[in-house]
Scaffold this motif. Sequence first.
Motif, PDB file in Angstrom:
ATOM      1  N   LYS A  91       0.844  -1.211   0.000  1.00  0.00           N
ATOM      2  CA  LYS A  91       0.000   0.000   0.000  1.00  0.00           C
ATOM      3  C   LYS A  91       0.872   1.251   0.000  1.00  0.00           C
ATOM      4  O   LYS A  91       0.582   2.223  -0.715  1.00  0.00           O
ATOM      5  CB  LYS A  91      -0.934  -0.012   1.202  1.00  0.00           C
ATOM      6  N   ALA A  92       1.968   1.258   0.770  1.00  0.00           N
ATOM      7  CA  ALA A  92       2.853   2.429   0.803  1.00  0.00           C
ATOM      8  C   ALA A  92       3.471   2.682  -0.563  1.00  0.00           C
ATOM      9  O   ALA A  92       3.583   3.837  -1.011  1.00  0.00           O
ATOM     10  CB  ALA A  92       3.949   2.225   1.853  1.00  0.00           C
ATOM     11  N   ALA A  93       3.865   1.625  -1.258  1.00  0.00           N
ATOM     12  CA  ALA A  93       4.431   1.778  -2.603  1.00  0.00           C
ATOM     13  C   ALA A  93       3.388   2.300  -3.570  1.00  0.00           C
ATOM     14  O   ALA A  93       3.690   3.125  -4.451  1.00  0.00           O
ATOM     15  CB  ALA A  93       4.981   0.434  -3.079  1.00  0.00           C
ATOM     16  N   GLU A  96       2.831   6.073  -2.939  1.00  0.00           N
ATOM     17  CA  GLU A  96       3.949   6.909  -3.384  1.00  0.00           C
ATOM     18  C   GLU A  96       3.873   7.226  -4.869  1.00  0.00           C
ATOM     19  O   GLU A  96       4.444   8.217  -5.332  1.00  0.00           O
ATOM     20  CB  GLU A  96       5.268   6.212  -3.056  1.00  0.00           C
ATOM     21  N   LYS A  97       3.150   6.408  -5.644  1.00  0.00           N
ATOM     22  CA  LYS A  97       3.030   6.631  -7.084  1.00  0.00           C
ATOM     23  C   LYS A  97       1.931   7.635  -7.437  1.00  0.00           C
ATOM     24  O   LYS A  97       1.846   8.063  -8.587  1.00  0.00           O
ATOM     25  CB  LYS A  97       2.745   5.302  -7.784  1.00  0.00           C
ATOM     26  N   ASP A 102       3.969  13.455  -2.467  1.00  0.00           N
ATOM     27  CA  ASP A 102       5.385  13.796  -2.649  1.00  0.00           C
ATOM     28  C   ASP A 102       6.277  12.702  -2.066  1.00  0.00           C
ATOM     29  O   ASP A 102       7.095  12.115  -2.772  1.00  0.00           O
ATOM     30  CB  ASP A 102       5.673  15.139  -1.979  1.00  0.00           C
ATOM     31  N   THR A 103       6.136  12.433  -0.780  1.00  0.00           N
ATOM     32  CA  THR A 103       6.966  11.409  -0.136  1.00  0.00           C
ATOM     33  C   THR A 103       6.114  10.525   0.771  1.00  0.00           C
ATOM     34  O   THR A 103       5.060  10.944   1.251  1.00  0.00           O
ATOM     35  CB  THR A 103       8.087  12.035   0.712  1.00  0.00           C
ATOM     36  N   ALA A 126       3.621   7.749   7.049  1.00  0.00           N
ATOM     37  CA  ALA A 126       3.621   9.213   7.002  1.00  0.00           C
ATOM     38  C   ALA A 126       3.656   9.668   5.550  1.00  0.00           C
ATOM     39  O   ALA A 126       4.558   9.287   4.801  1.00  0.00           O
ATOM     40  CB  ALA A 126       4.814   9.764   7.758  1.00  0.00           C
ATOM     41  N   VAL A 127       2.674  10.485   5.151  1.00  0.00           N
ATOM     42  CA  VAL A 127       2.518  10.914   3.762  1.00  0.00           C
ATOM     43  C   VAL A 127       2.637  12.430   3.671  1.00  0.00           C
ATOM     44  O   VAL A 127       1.981  13.159   4.428  1.00  0.00           O
ATOM     45  CB  VAL A 127       1.158  10.462   3.188  1.00  0.00           C
ATOM     46  N   THR A 128       3.475  12.902   2.754  1.00  0.00           N
ATOM     47  CA  THR A 128       3.572  14.333   2.462  1.00  0.00           C
ATOM     48  C   THR A 128       2.980  14.588   1.081  1.00  0.00           C
ATOM     49  O   THR A 128       3.331  13.899   0.116  1.00  0.00           O
ATOM     50  CB  THR A 128       5.039  14.801   2.492  1.00  0.00           C
TER      51      THR A 128
END
Length: 719
Positions: A91-93, A96-97, A102-103, A126-128
């Motif tokens: 899910k994190a990958a 990120e797309k 951003d990060t 943590a998502v930016t």
Amino acid sequence: MFAWWARMIIRARWAVLVIAAMIVVIGATWGVGVFDALTDGGFQNEDSPSSQTSERIDEKFGRQTTDIVVLYESDQYVVTDPQFADEVSHKAAEIEKWDEVDTVASYYSTKSETFVADDEHSTFVAVTLTGDDDAERADQYASVKDDLAIDGFQTQLGGEAAIFDDVNTQTQQDIITAEMYSLPILLGLMVIIFGSLVAATTPLLVGLLAIMGGFIVTRVLTTVTDISVFAINVITIIGLGLAIDYALFVVNRFREELDNGHHPHTAVERTMSTAGRTVMVSGLTIILSLAGLLMFPLPFLHGIAYGGMSAVAVAILGSLTVLPALAAILGPKLDAVRMPWRRKTRSSSKRHGAWSAIGRSVMRRPILYMLGVIALLALAASPFLHANFGTVDEKVLPEGTDSRVVSERIEAEFPGGDLGTLDVLVENADEEQIAEVSGDITDLDHVDSVSPVATEGEDTVLQVSFDADDQSPQARELVAQIRDLSAPSGVGIGVTGMPADLEDMFDDLAEYLPWLALYVAGVTLVLLFFAFGSILLPLKAIAMNVVSIGASFGAVVWIFQDGHFADFLNFTPTSLEPTILILMLVILFGLSTDYEVFLLSRVREEWDRTGDNTAAVLAGLQRTGGIITSAALLLIVVVGAFAAGGIVVIKMVGIGMAVAIFVDASLVRMLLVPATMRILGNANWWAPKPLRRFYASYGLKEEISEETEPQSQLEGHRS
């Protein structure tokens, strides 16, 4: 001037109502779109040292702020189990797309134990976001939030973007809740107070116009400046509250003129020449007081000021156009569906009655009443002496709200979650100098650790963890100590983070608050002089406002900081946001002056007629006592209804204003003001000769035409 205005409105009465209806329709359709254009920030000065440091960090290293915290939990697996690790890593990958992101940082990408709960059944990502401002990031959050969950795992969303989304949603719900509670009560009370169903609806019509007009103006303003989400509550409170105040005063005077035998059109002219002038003076005082918020370099206060001034301006305009237009059309039918207790001649128009009796009692013992009321209000204000100040965070939301729960769980369940953090930007420093700065910071009180988190050339960001609450005095003292460090030659040190933001905000408030006090006092002095031709009365009005506001602030501390009635009102005790108190100060100063103008308008009218100060005060009390207490009761219902909402700072505003209005309309206006006016005697009306001549030429005096058949009345006969 006001009689001329009345004649213009009478001629265009139907057009006025059509335009008002169009404003309501536009506000209810396009204007309510303002909810989607609001921001949650604005509590920091963009030119402050903390903001400037944050901006330099963003420019050099990219945004370091986490916008979304996605908390994943499994009752069956721990974080290191393949079933847990594979799902969250995948899910994190995927996240990120996304174009909006951003990060992304997680335990699986950083191997940092701070991402793993103590029981190992929870972790967070943590998502930016990529957005350049709060509004853009809010839109991005809305577009991705529903895609962050993982099937088979408990998912909760936190972080700045989630908190803002919850605050925005809760704010809209609070307005609906407040209206649901207040409108039926208001209508019932207004039927009782006005004694007529038709008359009772007029304040609600003007209130609806003020709110919708405020929404329209505020939405236009969002295209050129940021407007805080909390501005909507202020627009609703001020728009509806002042519309009720002004409508009560205008309708009461119109009915009094009808009772005196005047034709409806004549009654409208006489009403505008007296009550209309009072509404204008009162409204201008509040608008100019709100304008004082613009001197603070805090965008939050600017947005509140713009929204509040818009609502007040529309409330004034509605009271000076829609009300006289309705009165000219309806005439005696304004009293249609009359209640049994509604008599043709009301007690407030008599010279002797309950309010006059209270006034006579006060004037027999003015010093005793004055000292007693001042002592009582000083006692009520005393809790403010131990006030603690902080800023808005997730605790403004109701318990159980997801974004608040995430913050609380990370603080309680994750390593280092209970530590505060600061970002320190060290510029133009080599490795040896960075190590020296890090060592100096480590030696300071409360510092737990100092770690470099980003490096670019000779610039490094150090994350400082400390064992104190972010909003505590100890955290702010740490900021000051870091800024005062003796840096190596040529090395720059900047500090940012919540404690730094607070430290800078307090510096700004300390710098500009005296200027605000001077400005508001000056506005009050000038406008009340133009209204009443006196120097002492405006000074007395300022003193009266201060004591009633002091009692309100004491109540706010006793309830919201000390936690009394926390269970009943459903909030978590918290420190006080100083900008909210400044907002309350300005609004309450204007509202207190509002009641002062209502009372002194009639007192001045009697003083001009009789030249007897005591008789003028007694007559003014009798004629306005019922109006002021009725207006205060209705306004307390309006502002008090917001205590039923979920946002703590809005509860604070509602309760604080309700206390101040009650104190002002009862103890201050009905007891303290008559007592001081009795002590001052004829000196109440003193002004130097040059100013007396100036007032005689340019003062906003209540001048009632003695014509019994003005042109507008003849036109009414012909129509």
